[in-house]
Design a protein around this motif. Structure first.
Motif, PDB file in Angstrom:
ATOM      1  N   ASP A  21      27.763  50.367  -2.839  1.00 47.03           N
ATOM      2  CA  ASP A  21      28.026  49.536  -4.006  1.00 47.03           C
ATOM      3  C   ASP A  21      28.117  50.428  -5.236  1.00 47.03           C
ATOM      4  O   ASP A  21      27.110  50.820  -5.820  1.00 47.03           O
ATOM      5  CB  ASP A  21      26.898  48.508  -4.161  1.00 47.03           C
ATOM      6  CG  ASP A  21      27.170  47.501  -5.270  1.00 47.03           C
ATOM      7  OD1 ASP A  21      28.099  47.736  -6.056  1.00 47.03           O
ATOM      8  OD2 ASP A  21      26.441  46.496  -5.356  1.00 47.03           O
ATOM      9  N   CYS A  22      29.346  50.744  -5.618  1.00 40.34           N
ATOM     10  CA  CYS A  22      29.553  51.574  -6.811  1.00 40.34           C
ATOM     11  C   CYS A  22      30.201  50.760  -7.925  1.00 40.34           C
ATOM     12  O   CYS A  22      30.861  51.319  -8.812  1.00 40.34           O
ATOM     13  CB  CYS A  22      30.363  52.822  -6.479  1.00 40.34           C
ATOM     14  SG  CYS A  22      31.934  52.541  -5.645  1.00 40.34           S
ATOM     15  N   ASP A  23      30.020  49.425  -7.868  1.00 39.22           N
ATOM     16  CA  ASP A  23      30.546  48.540  -8.905  1.00 39.22           C
ATOM     17  C   ASP A  23      29.572  48.526 -10.081  1.00 39.22           C
ATOM     18  O   ASP A  23      28.848  47.561 -10.311  1.00 39.22           O
ATOM     19  CB  ASP A  23      30.756  47.138  -8.347  1.00 39.22           C
ATOM     20  CG  ASP A  23      31.439  46.217  -9.347  1.00 39.22           C
ATOM     21  OD1 ASP A  23      31.936  46.725 -10.373  1.00 39.22           O
ATOM     22  OD2 ASP A  23      31.473  45.002  -9.110  1.00 39.22           O
ATOM     23  N   VAL A  74      26.396  43.532  -4.701  1.00 41.23           N
ATOM     24  CA  VAL A  74      25.994  43.542  -3.294  1.00 41.23           C
ATOM     25  C   VAL A  74      24.571  44.084  -3.157  1.00 41.23           C
ATOM     26  O   VAL A  74      23.751  43.534  -2.407  1.00 41.23           O
ATOM     27  CB  VAL A  74      26.979  44.374  -2.445  1.00 41.23           C
ATOM     28  CG1 VAL A  74      26.561  44.373  -0.981  1.00 41.23           C
ATOM     29  CG2 VAL A  74      28.399  43.830  -2.592  1.00 41.23           C
ATOM     30  N   PHE A  75      24.271  45.148  -3.867  1.00 35.64           N
ATOM     31  CA  PHE A  75      22.919  45.720  -3.831  1.00 35.64           C
ATOM     32  C   PHE A  75      21.892  44.712  -4.339  1.00 35.64           C
ATOM     33  O   PHE A  75      20.810  44.562  -3.758  1.00 35.64           O
ATOM     34  CB  PHE A  75      22.888  46.997  -4.671  1.00 35.64           C
ATOM     35  CG  PHE A  75      21.573  47.735  -4.618  1.00 35.64           C
ATOM     36  CD1 PHE A  75      21.275  48.562  -3.539  1.00 35.64           C
ATOM     37  CD2 PHE A  75      20.639  47.608  -5.639  1.00 35.64           C
ATOM     38  CE1 PHE A  75      20.053  49.247  -3.488  1.00 35.64           C
ATOM     39  CE2 PHE A  75      19.431  48.283  -5.593  1.00 35.64           C
ATOM     40  CZ  PHE A  75      19.134  49.100  -4.517  1.00 35.64           C
ATOM     41  N   ARG A  76      22.221  44.008  -5.399  1.00 36.32           N
ATOM     42  CA  ARG A  76      21.304  43.002  -5.946  1.00 36.32           C
ATOM     43  C   ARG A  76      21.130  41.836  -4.976  1.00 36.32           C
ATOM     44  O   ARG A  76      20.048  41.256  -4.887  1.00 36.32           O
ATOM     45  CB  ARG A  76      21.822  42.507  -7.296  1.00 36.32           C
ATOM     46  CG  ARG A  76      21.727  43.552  -8.403  1.00 36.32           C
ATOM     47  CD  ARG A  76      22.223  43.012  -9.734  1.00 36.32           C
ATOM     48  NE  ARG A  76      22.126  44.019 -10.789  1.00 36.32           N
ATOM     49  CZ  ARG A  76      22.494  43.824 -12.041  1.00 36.32           C
ATOM     50  NH1 ARG A  76      22.992  42.649 -12.402  1.00 36.32           N
ATOM     51  NH2 ARG A  76      22.372  44.784 -12.940  1.00 36.32           N
ATOM     52  N   MET A  77      22.195  41.489  -4.254  1.00 35.91           N
ATOM     53  CA  MET A  77      22.070  40.420  -3.268  1.00 35.91           C
ATOM     54  C   MET A  77      21.092  40.816  -2.167  1.00 35.91           C
ATOM     55  O   MET A  77      20.301  39.993  -1.714  1.00 35.91           O
ATOM     56  CB  MET A  77      23.430  40.069  -2.671  1.00 35.91           C
ATOM     57  CG  MET A  77      23.361  38.945  -1.643  1.00 35.91           C
ATOM     58  SD  MET A  77      24.973  38.501  -0.954  1.00 35.91           S
ATOM     59  CE  MET A  77      25.704  37.761  -2.406  1.00 35.91           C
ATOM     60  N   ARG A  90      23.005  49.325   5.979  1.00 33.97           N
ATOM     61  CA  ARG A  90      22.593  50.000   4.755  1.00 33.97           C
ATOM     62  C   ARG A  90      23.500  49.633   3.584  1.00 33.97           C
ATOM     63  O   ARG A  90      24.723  49.555   3.727  1.00 33.97           O
ATOM     64  CB  ARG A  90      22.603  51.517   4.969  1.00 33.97           C
ATOM     65  CG  ARG A  90      21.427  52.010   5.771  1.00 33.97           C
ATOM     66  CD  ARG A  90      21.598  53.449   6.200  1.00 33.97           C
ATOM     67  NE  ARG A  90      22.602  53.577   7.254  1.00 33.97           N
ATOM     68  CZ  ARG A  90      22.903  54.719   7.859  1.00 33.97           C
ATOM     69  NH1 ARG A  90      22.297  55.830   7.492  1.00 33.97           N
ATOM     70  NH2 ARG A  90      23.803  54.752   8.820  1.00 33.97           N
ATOM     71  N   ILE A  91      22.878  49.420   2.441  1.00 30.74           N
ATOM     72  CA  ILE A  91      23.605  49.211   1.196  1.00 30.74           C
ATOM     73  C   ILE A  91      23.087  50.252   0.210  1.00 30.74           C
ATOM     74  O   ILE A  91      21.895  50.285  -0.095  1.00 30.74           O
ATOM     75  CB  ILE A  91      23.394  47.797   0.626  1.00 30.74           C
ATOM     76  CG1 ILE A  91      23.868  46.744   1.625  1.00 30.74           C
ATOM     77  CG2 ILE A  91      24.129  47.643  -0.708  1.00 30.74           C
ATOM     78  CD1 ILE A  91      23.582  45.313   1.187  1.00 30.74           C
ATOM     79  N   ILE A  92      23.976  51.095  -0.258  1.00 31.41           N
ATOM     80  CA  ILE A  92      23.583  52.182  -1.148  1.00 31.41           C
ATOM     81  C   ILE A  92      24.093  51.887  -2.552  1.00 31.41           C
ATOM     82  O   ILE A  92      25.295  51.671  -2.764  1.00 31.41           O
ATOM     83  CB  ILE A  92      24.155  53.528  -0.659  1.00 31.41           C
ATOM     84  CG1 ILE A  92      23.585  53.858   0.726  1.00 31.41           C
ATOM     85  CG2 ILE A  92      23.850  54.649  -1.648  1.00 31.41           C
ATOM     86  CD1 ILE A  92      24.202  55.098   1.363  1.00 31.41           C
ATOM     87  N   THR A 137      23.371  39.357   3.084  1.00 28.88           N
ATOM     88  CA  THR A 137      23.416  40.730   3.588  1.00 28.88           C
ATOM     89  C   THR A 137      22.507  40.916   4.797  1.00 28.88           C
ATOM     90  O   THR A 137      22.536  41.980   5.426  1.00 28.88           O
ATOM     91  CB  THR A 137      22.985  41.729   2.499  1.00 28.88           C
ATOM     92  OG1 THR A 137      21.597  41.549   2.202  1.00 28.88           O
ATOM     93  CG2 THR A 137      23.808  41.544   1.229  1.00 28.88           C
ATOM     94  N   LEU A 138      21.698  39.900   5.130  1.00 35.36           N
ATOM     95  CA  LEU A 138      20.747  40.011   6.234  1.00 35.36           C
ATOM     96  C   LEU A 138      21.062  39.101   7.413  1.00 35.36           C
ATOM     97  O   LEU A 138      20.524  39.298   8.500  1.00 35.36           O
ATOM     98  CB  LEU A 138      19.326  39.726   5.738  1.00 35.36           C
ATOM     99  CG  LEU A 138      18.773  40.719   4.710  1.00 35.36           C
ATOM    100  CD1 LEU A 138      17.406  40.271   4.217  1.00 35.36           C
ATOM    101  CD2 LEU A 138      18.688  42.111   5.303  1.00 35.36           C
ATOM    102  N   PHE A 139      21.916  38.118   7.200  1.00 34.13           N
ATOM    103  CA  PHE A 139      22.335  37.210   8.261  1.00 34.13           C
ATOM    104  C   PHE A 139      23.866  37.165   8.327  1.00 34.13           C
ATOM    105  O   PHE A 139      24.539  37.342   7.304  1.00 34.13           O
ATOM    106  CB  PHE A 139      21.824  35.788   8.005  1.00 34.13           C
ATOM    107  CG  PHE A 139      20.345  35.614   8.143  1.00 34.13           C
ATOM    108  CD1 PHE A 139      19.747  35.550   9.390  1.00 34.13           C
ATOM    109  CD2 PHE A 139      19.545  35.513   7.009  1.00 34.13           C
ATOM    110  CE1 PHE A 139      18.374  35.378   9.518  1.00 34.13           C
ATOM    111  CE2 PHE A 139      18.171  35.344   7.121  1.00 34.13           C
ATOM    112  CZ  PHE A 139      17.585  35.278   8.382  1.00 34.13           C
ATOM    113  N   PRO A 140      24.413  36.897   9.511  1.00 31.57           N
ATOM    114  CA  PRO A 140      25.860  36.682   9.599  1.00 31.57           C
ATOM    115  C   PRO A 140      26.212  35.322   9.018  1.00 31.57           C
ATOM    116  O   PRO A 140      25.331  34.455   8.867  1.00 31.57           O
ATOM    117  CB  PRO A 140      26.121  36.725  11.103  1.00 31.57           C
ATOM    118  CG  PRO A 140      24.855  36.217  11.711  1.00 31.57           C
ATOM    119  CD  PRO A 140      23.747  36.740  10.825  1.00 31.57           C
ATOM    120  N   PRO A 141      27.476  35.084   8.685  1.00 26.01           N
ATOM    121  CA  PRO A 141      27.867  33.746   8.237  1.00 26.01           C
ATOM    122  C   PRO A 141      27.562  32.707   9.299  1.00 26.01           C
ATOM    123  O   PRO A 141      27.789  32.935  10.489  1.00 26.01           O
ATOM    124  CB  PRO A 141      29.386  33.882   8.017  1.00 26.01           C
ATOM    125  CG  PRO A 141      29.623  35.340   7.836  1.00 26.01           C
ATOM    126  CD  PRO A 141      28.608  36.029   8.693  1.00 26.01           C
TER     127      PRO A 141
END
Length: 254
Positions: free
Chosen positions: A42-44, A50-53, A84-86, A227-231
């Motif tokens: 996440d470089c936004d 995404v990182f905050r989510m 991983r979310i960086i 980010t932890l479960f699939p749809p």
């Protein structure tokens, strides 16, 4: 020969087109519903949506035993930890991606970048030119389409300056937030504009639906974006996310 890690982004310089939401949905579907290993950078900056989510998901699950049990059940069934979310600056993002790709057995099959909107952001051009593919969501709005085409034109213009240095293979557009109540002539008109510029557009179109906003909540309601479960399987119906991921996977040979 072992495949290299693929770098892609769902990118657009116009806000409100759903790039962070789609990055999360694609990553979660691939990681939890298939055998693929995924990571997100996440470089936004400075949103880092995404990182905050991920942090919000962890906090909510920590307060809900039912969600904790569901997460344990998911791990028992799949053996997969969370991807991983960086959190990164654009300038550092490519270095992180290369470190992930060099990890050996634990390396991801796919790294998704959540990009900032402007290509003028420091370091972002270097990231863009070292991606394998960019997928650009567009919506049926004249200003959004103009901005989206300007984004692609900017990338293509820079590619022509030093094509020998570029990893970027191709750029694809796709329709998001398609409203069936809008005139099909409007979409056909925009399609003609896109194709007149010889830009590639995916067959899959994503509908305009509120289900995309269904995140983890203290009450155990069906979850679509996490980010932890699939749809959720029921919510996937008529969302076209599966079709989008399948079409993308065929293009990038994932």
């Amino acid at each position: 020969m072992e495949k290299e890690t693929i770098f892609i982004a769902v990118g657009n310089q116009k806000g409100g087109v759903g790039k962070s939401t789609l990055t999360t949905l694609i990553a979660s579907y691939l990681h939890y519903n298939t055998q693929k290993k995924v990571a997100v950078i996440d470089c936004d900056f400075p949103q880092h949506s995404v990182f905050r989510m991920r942090n919000s998901d962890i906090e909510t699950i920590g307060q809900n035993p039912q969600l904790q049990a569901a997460l344990q059940k998911q791990f028992a069934a799949t053996g997969k930890k969370a991807y991983r979310i960086i959190e990164s600056t654009p300038a550092r993002a490519l270095g992180y991606a290369r470190e992930l790709a060099a990890e050996g057995d634990t390396r991801p099959d796919l790294v998704l970048f959540d990009l900032p909107g402007s290509v003028d952001n420091a370091g972002i051009l270097n990231v863009i030119f070292n991606l394998d593919y960019i997928f650009v969501p567009i919506i049926a709005d004249k200003r959004v389409l103009q901005s989206s085409l300007a984004f692609i034109m900017s990338v293509e213009r820079y590619r022509q300056v030093s094509p020998e240095a570029l990893r970027l293979r191709s750029i694809f557009l796709f329709w998001n937030k398609v409203d069936k109540r809008e005139s099909t002539e409007l979409y056909a008109f925009f399609d003609r504009i896109v194709r007149a510029e010889n830009y590639k557009i995916l067959e899959t179109q994503l509908p305009d639906t509120k289900k995309y906003n269904k995140e983890i909540s203290p009450g155990r309601s069906p979850v679509f974006r996490s980010t932890l479960f699939p749809p959720d399987r029921k919510l996937l119906k008529n969302s076209n996310i599966e079709a989008l991921v399948h079409e993308m996977s065929n293009i990038i040979n994932l």
